[in-house]
Design an enzyme around this catalytic site. Sequence first.
Site, short mmCIF file in Angstrom:
data_model
loop_
_atom_site.label_atom_id
_atom_site.label_comp_id
_atom_site.label_asym_id
_atom_site.label_seq_id
_atom_site.Cartn_x
_atom_site.Cartn_y
_atom_site.Cartn_z
N LYS A 1 0.84 -1.21 0.00
CA LYS A 1 0.00 0.00 0.00
C LYS A 1 0.87 1.26 0.00
O LYS A 1 0.57 2.24 -0.67
CB LYS A 1 -0.95 -0.01 1.21
CG LYS A 1 -2.08 -1.03 1.05
CD LYS A 1 -2.80 -1.33 2.35
CE LYS A 1 -3.73 -2.52 2.19
NZ LYS A 1 -4.30 -2.99 3.46
N ASP B 1 -11.45 2.65 4.86
CA ASP B 1 -11.79 1.22 4.81
C ASP B 1 -13.30 1.03 4.80
O ASP B 1 -13.78 -0.08 4.53
CB ASP B 1 -11.21 0.50 6.04
CG ASP B 1 -9.88 -0.16 5.74
OD1 ASP B 1 -9.66 -0.54 4.57
OD2 ASP B 1 -9.07 -0.30 6.67
N GLN C 1 -4.25 -1.38 9.80
CA GLN C 1 -4.20 -2.75 9.27
C GLN C 1 -4.72 -3.76 10.30
O GLN C 1 -4.26 -3.77 11.44
CB GLN C 1 -2.75 -3.09 8.86
CG GLN C 1 -2.59 -4.40 8.16
CD GLN C 1 -3.26 -4.42 6.77
OE1 GLN C 1 -3.16 -3.49 5.99
NE2 GLN C 1 -3.96 -5.50 6.47
#
Length: 283
Positions: free
Chosen positions: A51, A118, A95
């Site tokens: 990422k 997200d 994460q």
Amino acid sequence: MELDGKKLSKEIKEKIKVEVSSIKEKYGKTPGLAIVLVGENPASKIYVNSKIKGCSELGFESFAHFLPEDTKEEELLNVIEELNKDENVNGILVQLPLPKHIDEKKVIDKISLEKDVDGFKPENFGLLMLNDKKSIKPCTPAGIIEILKSYSIELEGKDVVILGRSNIVGKPMAGLMINEGATVTICNSKTKNLVEKTKKADIIVVAIGKAKFLTADMVKDDVVVIDVGINRTENGLFGDVDFEDVSKKASYITPVPGGVGPMTVAMLFHNTLRAFKNINNID
Ligand code: NAP
């Protein structure tokens, strides 16, 4: 036919790159993504590094925070608080999974709504279910809708069966499919007569984390199969679908790797750009 998520994700990322560059020229601003990793989970490290690399390739600014495994919940919440306040940060990604001593829910709650790239916050889930344009959608199910649309696979009126009811894949996938006019069945580990259901499905999305679970005898001819699973085994990386077996029967099927995975990453950048535009009132 294979649904090529790798190719499509490249095309999406190329468009995002062009847009980021023109935003920089026009507004003198760079969209920024903060990525927080707690601990040493090897798979998480791979995802986070890819990422960060993606950010630099596409022209985003990235702010990486690598925190030790024994980071206290309070410390992580403070980091997020600072990122919430930071005007250079438009998106915050923590994460998952987090170490066991940290409450995932508290952490997601702390991320400000407009930076929830997200799409995990309850408010974003609600907006998704209401089919509100302002919702930031979880990357994996959003990427699946993109890939189906790019191959002109009709969803309206289709019988969709989803295996898995997680908050990050199964449930939001169901919401997006409902909004597209599909008739949706969501299955879990306790579902009775699973094969009866999968055999009737026009489209099956499998997100259960069990290597090669879905086999050809469980599906009808010409089914569309989306494989979300990522299972690292001694014999290599496999999805939740027995690809060789099912691909003989399916009209369309995603491979693993090269299907849903790259689309998930592309949608993260899409969401970050969306968050930047929302925050800066750019259409
Ligand atoms: P998860 O939180 O691990 O939950 C698994 C779900 O599958 C649960 O709802 C479980 O039911 C259900 N399940 C388990 N066995 C089943 C069975 N035999 N029949 C029907 N349902 C069953 O799921 P997740 O986080 O969504 O992850 C699923 C998989 O997708 C994993 O392999 C993960 O690594 C992968 N993944 C990939 C991406 C990507 O970008 N490609 C993104 C996210 C996740 P219960 O609720 O009853 O336990």
